[in-house]
Design an enzyme around this catalytic site. Structure first.
Site, PDB file in Angstrom:
ATOM      1  N   GLY A 287       0.694  -1.344   0.054  1.00  0.00           N
ATOM      2  CA  GLY A 287      -0.122   0.093  -0.133  1.00  0.00           C
ATOM      3  C   GLY A 287       1.057   1.119  -0.066  1.00  0.00           C
ATOM      4  O   GLY A 287       0.380   2.375   0.566  1.00  0.00           O
TER       5      GLY A 287
ATOM      6  N   ASP B  39       2.499  -1.528  -4.362  1.00  0.00           N
ATOM      7  CA  ASP B  39       0.973  -1.159  -4.282  1.00  0.00           C
ATOM      8  C   ASP B  39       0.356  -1.996  -5.423  1.00  0.00           C
ATOM      9  O   ASP B  39       0.944  -2.613  -6.267  1.00  0.00           O
ATOM     10  CB  ASP B  39       1.105   0.383  -4.611  1.00  0.00           C
ATOM     11  CG  ASP B  39      -0.181   1.044  -4.287  1.00  0.00           C
ATOM     12  OD1 ASP B  39      -0.417   1.335  -3.067  1.00  0.00           O
ATOM     13  OD2 ASP B  39      -1.283   0.971  -4.819  1.00  0.00           O
TER      14      ASP B  39
ATOM     15  N   ARG C  17      -1.590  -0.517  -7.543  1.00  0.00           N
ATOM     16  CA  ARG C  17      -1.424   0.502  -8.389  1.00  0.00           C
ATOM     17  C   ARG C  17       0.000   0.047  -9.110  1.00  0.00           C
ATOM     18  O   ARG C  17       0.958  -0.087  -8.629  1.00  0.00           O
ATOM     19  CB  ARG C  17      -1.618   1.937  -8.146  1.00  0.00           C
ATOM     20  CG  ARG C  17      -3.087   2.014  -7.732  1.00  0.00           C
ATOM     21  CD  ARG C  17      -3.424   3.391  -7.004  1.00  0.00           C
ATOM     22  NE  ARG C  17      -3.152   3.118  -5.569  1.00  0.00           N
ATOM     23  CZ  ARG C  17      -3.322   4.014  -4.654  1.00  0.00           C
ATOM     24  NH1 ARG C  17      -3.944   5.196  -4.883  1.00  0.00           N
ATOM     25  NH2 ARG C  17      -3.152   3.749  -3.605  1.00  0.00           N
TER      26      ARG C  17
ATOM     27  N   TYR D  48     -14.824  -1.056   8.538  1.00  0.00           N
ATOM     28  CA  TYR D  48     -13.527  -0.755   8.679  1.00  0.00           C
ATOM     29  C   TYR D  48     -13.289  -0.994  10.255  1.00  0.00           C
ATOM     30  O   TYR D  48     -12.040  -1.576  10.550  1.00  0.00           O
ATOM     31  CB  TYR D  48     -13.280   0.761   8.450  1.00  0.00           C
ATOM     32  CG  TYR D  48     -11.979   1.542   8.685  1.00  0.00           C
ATOM     33  CD1 TYR D  48     -11.049   0.885   7.934  1.00  0.00           C
ATOM     34  CD2 TYR D  48     -11.701   2.246   9.682  1.00  0.00           C
ATOM     35  CE1 TYR D  48      -9.599   1.505   8.048  1.00  0.00           C
ATOM     36  CE2 TYR D  48     -10.401   2.919   9.519  1.00  0.00           C
ATOM     37  CZ  TYR D  48      -9.346   2.579   8.893  1.00  0.00           C
ATOM     38  OH  TYR D  48      -8.115   3.177   9.265  1.00  0.00           O
TER      39      TYR D  48
HETATM   40  N1  SER Z   1      -8.516   8.225   9.065  1.00  0.00           N
HETATM   41  C1  SER Z   1      -9.264   7.170   9.176  1.00  0.00           C
HETATM   42  C2  SER Z   1     -10.510   7.205   8.587  1.00  0.00           C
HETATM   43  O1  SER Z   1     -11.185   8.109   8.627  1.00  0.00           O
HETATM   44  C3  SER Z   1      -9.318   6.658  10.604  1.00  0.00           C
HETATM   45  O2  SER Z   1      -8.461   5.640  10.762  1.00  0.00           O
HETATM   46  O3  SER Z   1     -11.236   6.236   8.089  1.00  0.00           O
END
Ligand code: SER
Length: 323
Positions: free
Chosen positions: A8, A34, A36, A140
Site C-alpha cells: 500500500g 502497491d 497500482r 472498517y
Molecule cells: N482516518 C481514518 C478514517 O477516517 C481513521 O483511521 O477512516
C-alpha cells in the site's frame, strides 16, 4: 540490518513513509509495493506492483527481496469501506492474514496500523483507554479489531513480532487520504487555498483525534525500533497528538487565509461514523513503554501544511511554465 517491504506504498502514509525509510536505511533496503502500477506513483527508486490478496505473489516478492520487516499499509478506510463492505473485509482481512502468514513462514517482523475506528459508541469517549471495550459499528472498525487480534495471535502462536498503532486522523500534504471520515481535515486546506471557503461534511463541533504525518511516521519508526523487552502491549498502541473540531480548525486556518469561510452540510454516513469514535485516545502506555512524544500541535501543523502546500503549488506552477 533492515530490509523493508511496504504494501500500500502509494497511499497517504506509504508515500511519506517510503521516503523517510529510504533516507534512514538506504534506498536499496526499501521495496515499496502497491496494487497500482508503479509508473503512476513511484518516481524515487525501485518499486513493484503487488496485490496482497495474492498469497503466492506475496510469497514470491518476499522470497526474492528477503525483507526483515513488512510494513503492511494496504487497506480500505472507513467511509470507503461502507460503500462496499464485503470488498473492504476481503482487502483488510485477507491482505493482513496473508502478510502475517508469510511473516510466520520467513521470520519477518510486521507493522500494521490500527485506528481510532477500532473503538465504538460504547467505548469511553474522552479519553479512550488503551485496554477497553471495543465494539465498533463500521466494517472498517470490525477489520481493525480483528486485525489487532490476528497480530496478537500470530505473535503468540508463531512468534511473529507484529506491532501496530491505533492512529487517529492523519493530516498531510504529500498524498491525499482515500475515503476516510477524518479526510475533511486535509480537504479543508486545499479548499482554503483554491477557493477561500470549504463546505464540511461533518458538524462544526465534531471533535476527533488527529495527528500530523511527520509525527505518525516517526511513531512507526520508533515503535519498530523499540526493544521488544520494553513492550508490554507490542501491538495496537493508542497514539495521539491533537483533538479539534472543524470549527476550531477553521479558526486556525483563518490565521493564514484571512476571510476563510466554512459552512456545514453533514453527510449522515460520515457523521454517524465520527460520532461512534472517541474524541481522544489515552496514549500514556505508548509514552511509557517506548517513549512516544508528539511534536505538532494544531497551530504548528496548520502553519506547516500551508508552507508545504504553497511550496507544492509553486513547484507545479514552475513545472507548468516550463512545458
Ligand atoms: N482516518 C481514518 C478514517 O477516517 C481513521 O483511521 O477512516
Amino acid at each position: 540490518m533492515k530490509r523493508i517491504l511496504i504494501t500500500g506504498a502509494a497511499g497517504q502514509i506509504g508515500t511519506e513513509l517510503a521516503s523517510r525509510l529510504r533516507d534512514r536505511y538506504g534506498p536499496a533496503m526499501i521495496l515499496p509495493t502497491d496494487i497500482r502500477d508503479p509508473a503512476a506513483w513511484a518516481s524515487l527508486g525501485p518499486a513493484e506492483q503487488l496485490d496482497c490478496l495474492d498469497l503466492e505473489a506475496l510469497r514470491e516478492v518476499v522470497r526474492r527481496f528477503g525483507p526483515t520487516d513488512i510494513f503492511h499499509l494496504a487497506a480500505i478506510l472507513s467511509a470507503a469501506a461502507e460503500e462496499n463492505p464485503l470488498r473492504a473485509y476481503q482487502i483488510n482481512m485477507d491482505g493482513l492474514v496473508n502478510v502475517l502468514q508469510v511473516a510466520a513462514e520467513t521470520g519477518c517482523r510486521v507493522f500494521t496500523p490500527s485506528s481510532i475506528a477500532a473503538f465504538g459508541p460504547e467505548t469511553p469517549r474522552d479519553p479512550a483507554p488503551q485496554s477497553t471495550l471495543q465494539r465498533p459499528t463500521t466494517m472498517y472498525g470490525v477489520t481493525k479489531v480483528a486485525g489487532e487480534l490476528l497480530c496478537d495471535y500470530y505473535h503468540a502462536r508463531f512468534g511473529v513480532d507484529a506491532r501496530g498503532l491505533r492512529f487517529p486522523g492523519l493530516i498531510s500534504y504529500t498524498a491525499p487520504p482515500g475515503g476516510g471520515t477524518t479526510d475533511y481535515a486535509v480537504d479543508i486546506f486545499h479548499a482554503a487555498l483554491d477557493q477561500g471557503r470549504y463546505t464540511c461534511f461533518l458538524k462544526p463541533d465534531t471533535r476527533m483525534d488527529m495527528m500530523y504525518m511527520p509525527d505518525a511516521i516517526r511513531a512507526i519508526i520508533e515503535l519498530m525500533e523499540a526493544p521488544a523487552a520494553s513492550l508490554v502491549h507490542r501491538n495496537a498502541f493508542n497514539v495521539t497528538a491533537m483533538h479539534f473540531t472543524p470549527a476550531e480548525l477553521a479558526d486556525a486556518i483563518r490565521d493564514h487565509v484571512p476571510g476563510f469561510e466554512i459552512d456545514y452540510d453533514p453527510d449522515p454516513l460520515r457523521q454517524a461514523i465520527a460520532d461512534s469514535w472517541p474524541e481522544r485516545l489515552d496514549d500514556s502506555e505508548a509514552r511509557e513503554q517506548w517513549g512516544w512524544r508528539h511534536e505538532y500541535e494544531l497551530a504548528d501543523m496548520v502553519a506547516d501544511m500551508f508552507r508545504g502546500l504553497r511550496a507544492h503549488m509553486a513547484q507545479a506552477a514552475v513545472g507548468a511554465a516550463g512545458r
